[in-house]
Every structure is written in structure tokens, then in C-alpha cells.
Write a protein that holds these residues in place. Structure first.
Motif, PDB file in Angstrom:
ATOM      1  N   ARG A 221     -34.395  52.069 -26.948  1.00 39.84           N
ATOM      2  CA  ARG A 221     -33.717  50.329 -26.717  1.00 39.84           C
ATOM      3  C   ARG A 221     -35.073  50.010 -26.825  1.00 39.84           C
ATOM      4  O   ARG A 221     -35.947  50.422 -25.666  1.00 39.84           O
ATOM      5  CB  ARG A 221     -32.685  50.325 -25.950  1.00 39.84           C
ATOM      6  CG  ARG A 221     -32.715  50.203 -25.024  1.00 39.84           C
ATOM      7  CD  ARG A 221     -31.131  49.289 -24.234  1.00 39.84           C
ATOM      8  NE  ARG A 221     -31.606  49.956 -22.612  1.00 39.84           N
ATOM      9  CZ  ARG A 221     -30.139  49.695 -21.251  1.00 39.84           C
ATOM     10  NH1 ARG A 221     -29.499  48.991 -22.136  1.00 39.84           N
ATOM     11  NH2 ARG A 221     -31.430  49.740 -20.550  1.00 39.84           N
TER      12      ARG A 221
ATOM     13  N   MET B  31     -22.803  56.506 -21.571  1.00 40.73           N
ATOM     14  CA  MET B  31     -22.616  55.111 -21.216  1.00 40.73           C
ATOM     15  C   MET B  31     -23.115  53.889 -22.713  1.00 40.73           C
ATOM     16  O   MET B  31     -24.189  53.697 -23.395  1.00 40.73           O
ATOM     17  CB  MET B  31     -24.819  54.574 -21.138  1.00 40.73           C
ATOM     18  CG  MET B  31     -24.915  55.675 -19.917  1.00 40.73           C
ATOM     19  SD  MET B  31     -23.401  55.447 -17.749  1.00 40.73           S
ATOM     20  CE  MET B  31     -23.959  54.192 -17.327  1.00 40.73           C
TER      21      MET B  31
ATOM     22  N   ALA C 164     -23.321  50.293 -23.611  1.00 38.89           N
ATOM     23  CA  ALA C 164     -24.659  49.557 -22.803  1.00 38.89           C
ATOM     24  C   ALA C 164     -24.157  48.143 -23.931  1.00 38.89           C
ATOM     25  O   ALA C 164     -22.831  47.734 -23.857  1.00 38.89           O
ATOM     26  CB  ALA C 164     -25.372  49.418 -21.918  1.00 38.89           C
TER      27      ALA C 164
ATOM     28  N   TRP D 183     -30.068  44.116 -19.292  1.00 39.19           N
ATOM     29  CA  TRP D 183     -29.239  45.534 -20.244  1.00 39.19           C
ATOM     30  C   TRP D 183     -28.640  46.733 -19.079  1.00 39.19           C
ATOM     31  O   TRP D 183     -28.200  47.868 -19.562  1.00 39.19           O
ATOM     32  CB  TRP D 183     -29.275  46.072 -21.223  1.00 39.19           C
ATOM     33  CG  TRP D 183     -29.540  44.981 -21.800  1.00 39.19           C
ATOM     34  CD1 TRP D 183     -28.512  43.298 -23.049  1.00 39.19           C
ATOM     35  CD2 TRP D 183     -31.142  44.118 -22.257  1.00 39.19           C
ATOM     36  NE1 TRP D 183     -29.624  43.202 -22.776  1.00 39.19           N
ATOM     37  CE2 TRP D 183     -31.121  43.107 -22.988  1.00 39.19           C
ATOM     38  CE3 TRP D 183     -32.237  45.079 -21.544  1.00 39.19           C
ATOM     39  CZ2 TRP D 183     -32.050  42.179 -23.639  1.00 39.19           C
ATOM     40  CZ3 TRP D 183     -33.237  43.290 -22.377  1.00 39.19           C
ATOM     41  CH2 TRP D 183     -33.392  42.887 -23.410  1.00 39.19           C
ATOM     42  N   PHE D 184     -28.342  47.084 -18.109  1.00 42.83           N
ATOM     43  CA  PHE D 184     -28.168  48.325 -17.385  1.00 42.83           C
ATOM     44  C   PHE D 184     -26.438  47.344 -17.137  1.00 42.83           C
ATOM     45  O   PHE D 184     -26.120  46.717 -16.934  1.00 42.83           O
ATOM     46  CB  PHE D 184     -28.730  48.426 -16.385  1.00 42.83           C
ATOM     47  CG  PHE D 184     -29.768  49.566 -16.243  1.00 42.83           C
ATOM     48  CD1 PHE D 184     -29.440  49.949 -16.038  1.00 42.83           C
ATOM     49  CD2 PHE D 184     -31.060  48.661 -16.336  1.00 42.83           C
ATOM     50  CE1 PHE D 184     -30.734  52.157 -16.111  1.00 42.83           C
ATOM     51  CE2 PHE D 184     -32.112  49.726 -16.863  1.00 42.83           C
ATOM     52  CZ  PHE D 184     -31.180  50.954 -16.380  1.00 42.83           C
ATOM     53  N   ILE D 185     -25.375  49.061 -16.868  1.00 42.62           N
ATOM     54  CA  ILE D 185     -24.502  48.126 -16.660  1.00 42.62           C
ATOM     55  C   ILE D 185     -24.192  47.958 -15.465  1.00 42.62           C
ATOM     56  O   ILE D 185     -24.604  49.192 -14.389  1.00 42.62           O
ATOM     57  CB  ILE D 185     -23.364  50.407 -17.066  1.00 42.62           C
ATOM     58  CG1 ILE D 185     -23.604  49.559 -19.200  1.00 42.62           C
ATOM     59  CG2 ILE D 185     -21.894  49.063 -17.078  1.00 42.62           C
ATOM     60  CD1 ILE D 185     -22.705  50.648 -19.444  1.00 42.62           C
TER      61      ILE D 185
ATOM     62  N   GLY E 263     -26.656  53.507 -13.109  1.00 42.93           N
ATOM     63  CA  GLY E 263     -27.986  54.240 -14.033  1.00 42.93           C
ATOM     64  C   GLY E 263     -28.242  53.678 -14.768  1.00 42.93           C
ATOM     65  O   GLY E 263     -27.873  54.126 -15.653  1.00 42.93           O
ATOM     66  N   ASP E 264     -29.913  55.098 -14.811  1.00 42.15           N
ATOM     67  CA  ASP E 264     -30.184  55.269 -16.799  1.00 42.15           C
ATOM     68  C   ASP E 264     -29.187  56.840 -16.534  1.00 42.15           C
ATOM     69  O   ASP E 264     -29.536  57.897 -15.746  1.00 42.15           O
ATOM     70  CB  ASP E 264     -31.550  55.039 -17.038  1.00 42.15           C
ATOM     71  CG  ASP E 264     -31.480  55.599 -17.833  1.00 42.15           C
ATOM     72  OD1 ASP E 264     -31.707  56.832 -18.012  1.00 42.15           O
ATOM     73  OD2 ASP E 264     -32.323  55.429 -18.485  1.00 42.15           O
ATOM     74  N   PHE E 265     -28.189  57.241 -17.019  1.00 42.22           N
ATOM     75  CA  PHE E 265     -27.481  58.089 -17.421  1.00 42.22           C
ATOM     76  C   PHE E 265     -28.587  59.383 -17.150  1.00 42.22           C
ATOM     77  O   PHE E 265     -28.643  60.210 -17.483  1.00 42.22           O
ATOM     78  CB  PHE E 265     -26.455  58.428 -18.483  1.00 42.22           C
ATOM     79  CG  PHE E 265     -25.201  59.527 -18.648  1.00 42.22           C
ATOM     80  CD1 PHE E 265     -24.417  59.342 -18.053  1.00 42.22           C
ATOM     81  CD2 PHE E 265     -25.877  60.658 -18.717  1.00 42.22           C
ATOM     82  CE1 PHE E 265     -23.614  59.892 -17.907  1.00 42.22           C
ATOM     83  CE2 PHE E 265     -24.242  61.687 -18.766  1.00 42.22           C
ATOM     84  CZ  PHE E 265     -23.613  61.422 -17.649  1.00 42.22           C
ATOM     85  N   GLY E 266     -29.613  59.236 -18.408  1.00 39.73           N
ATOM     86  CA  GLY E 266     -30.392  60.464 -19.444  1.00 39.73           C
ATOM     87  C   GLY E 266     -31.785  60.476 -17.775  1.00 39.73           C
ATOM     88  O   GLY E 266     -32.127  62.018 -17.630  1.00 39.73           O
TER      89      GLY E 266
HETATM   90  N1  URA Z   1     -27.887  53.665 -20.315  1.00 41.69           N
HETATM   91  C1  URA Z   1     -28.238  53.647 -19.217  1.00 41.69           C
HETATM   92  O1  URA Z   1     -28.214  54.983 -19.104  1.00 41.69           O
HETATM   93  N2  URA Z   1     -27.454  53.343 -18.674  1.00 41.69           N
HETATM   94  C2  URA Z   1     -27.026  52.575 -18.540  1.00 41.69           C
HETATM   95  O2  URA Z   1     -26.538  51.275 -17.379  1.00 41.69           O
HETATM   96  C3  URA Z   1     -26.908  51.583 -19.050  1.00 41.69           C
HETATM   97  C4  URA Z   1     -27.570  51.945 -20.999  1.00 41.69           C
END
Ligand code: URA
Length: 206
Positions: free
Chosen positions: A102, A130, A132, A188-190, A195-198
Motif C-alpha cells: 500500500r 489483516m 485494515a 493505518w495499523f489496526i 503489528g505488521d503481520f508480514g
Molecule cells: N497490515 C498489517 O500487517 N497490520 C496492520 O495492523 C494493518 C495492516
């Protein structure tokens, strides 16, 4: 759109394990994989079977076999973390790949790569842990419906109210998630999220 908040104590336990910031990638991958089996059971509940004769060691009887296995569409990178469990349960499913990121300023999706078999008339399961803003999911859903997918199930682990609202307009779409979290933050984090799943799967995690 139909929304299913997957009610299962073991699933909620695994999401809590995934949320813990001190879970290193090796643990995070293991938890994501185990949770994915539960989600795969829920996402495949309505698949069709046909009768099939089977020879047991004692006699011949009628069993059932799946027909028309859904196409699996993991969204790179995070979707890879829950793909294996779906493939284990659906060994005949084709797998399509879509790579999106994104734009960090606008949050709009950028399409990098796709490799997608014919989905016309087929059920598709999108794996996007995620949900989001819903921007990526909406772009992929629209693409797959343009390619005449008959029905889409989007499987997520954590979803935001904003993302769910954005997908509300689509017909023939079911969204499955374990937790609907409070909100999206300004990046735009939940929240509270995980956190960032990847990054949690493949990087140093935070
Ligand atoms: N993607 C993620 O991995 N974490 C988020 O919080 C939002 C988007």
C-alpha cells in the motif's frame, strides 16, 4: 456481504499468542499456521460433496468426496502465513498469487504481481490476515468478480471496523475473522492489533 466473527476459544487463544510482541517469527509462524487450520475448517463448511463408492478393508460402502475445490488466493506477504493449512485441507485447490503493497501516504493499494488461473464460475478463498483499510481486499475482490468468480470468502485473523464497512457493499462475499479490533490508527495499523503481520512472520517482528 456476510460477516462471520469466528467464535472459537482456541482461535481466540491463538490470536492472543500472535498479539504478544515477544513472540519471535518462528513462534509467530507456528501460531499462524495452527490458527489457519481452524479458519480453514470454518471457510470450507459449505463446500459441496458428491457420493463416492469406497472399498474399506471389510466391505464396499458410500462415502463423499469434495467437488469443485475453491481457488486459494493468498495476498503476499501476510497471506503466505496461513496458506499451508488451507492447502493441507484442500490438496486439489489451485493457488493464485497476488502481490500488493500500500502507498504509505494514501493507503491505496499498489498492484505488483499476479499469477491467477481461470476463476470463472469458481469459488475463491482470499487469505489476507489483516483486514485494515480494506483497500487491498476491495481491489482483489473487484478483480476476481470481473474475472467471473462465483463467490468469494475472505479469511482474516484480525479486522478493523473500517475495513469491514468498506467491504459491506459486495454481494456473494463472506468475510471471516477471529477478532474485530477497535480502530485503525493514523498509519493505518489496526489497534490494538498485532503489528505488521508480514514482518512478524518473516522479519524481526516489530
Ligand atoms: N497490515 C498489517 O500487517 N497490520 C496492520 O495492523 C494493518 C495492516
Amino acid at each position: 456481504m456476510e460477516m462471520i466473527e469466528f467464535e472459537h476459544p482456541v482461535a481466540r487463544d491463538f490470536v492472543t499468542r500472535l498479539r504478544r510482541k515477544d513472540a519471535p517469527p518462528v513462534r509467530f509462524r507456528a501460531y499462524a499456521n495452527r490458527l489457519a487450520y481452524l479458519l480453514a475448517v470454518e471457510a470450507t463448511r459449505d463446500l459441496c460433496t458428491v457420493p463416492a463408492q469406497v472399498d474399506t478393508p471389510l466391505e464396499t460402502t458410500l462415502g463423499e468426496v469434495l467437488i469443485d475445490p475453491p481457488v486459494l488466493v493468498p495476498i503476499l506477504r501476510a497471506g503466505l502465513g496461513i496458506l499451508e493449512a488451507f492447502q493441507d485441507l484442500l490438496p486439489d485447490s489451485q493457488v493464485a498469487f497476488i502481490g500488493m503493497s500500500r502507498n504509505e501516504t494514501t493507503a491505496e493499494p499498489i498492484w505488483h504481481y499476479s499469477s491467477i488461473p481461470d476463476v470463472a464460475g469458481k469459488k475463491v478463498i482470499i487469505l489476507d490476515p489483516m483486514l485494515a483499510t480494506g483497500g487491498t481486499a476491495a481491489a482483489v475482490i473487484e478483480y476476481l468478480f470481473e474475472k467471473k468468480a462465483s463467490e468469494i470468502i475472505l479469511v482474516s485473523v484480525v479486522a478493523s471496523p473500517e475495513g469491514i464497512a468498506r467491504l459491506g457493499k459486495y454481494e456473494n462475499l463472506t468475510v471471516i475473522t477471529v477478532c474485530v479490533d477497535r480502530e485503525l490508527d493514523s498509519n493505518w495499523f489496526i489497534r490494538p492489533g498485532l503489528g505488521d503481520f508480514g514482518d512478524r512472520l518473516y522479519s524481526d517482528g516489530i
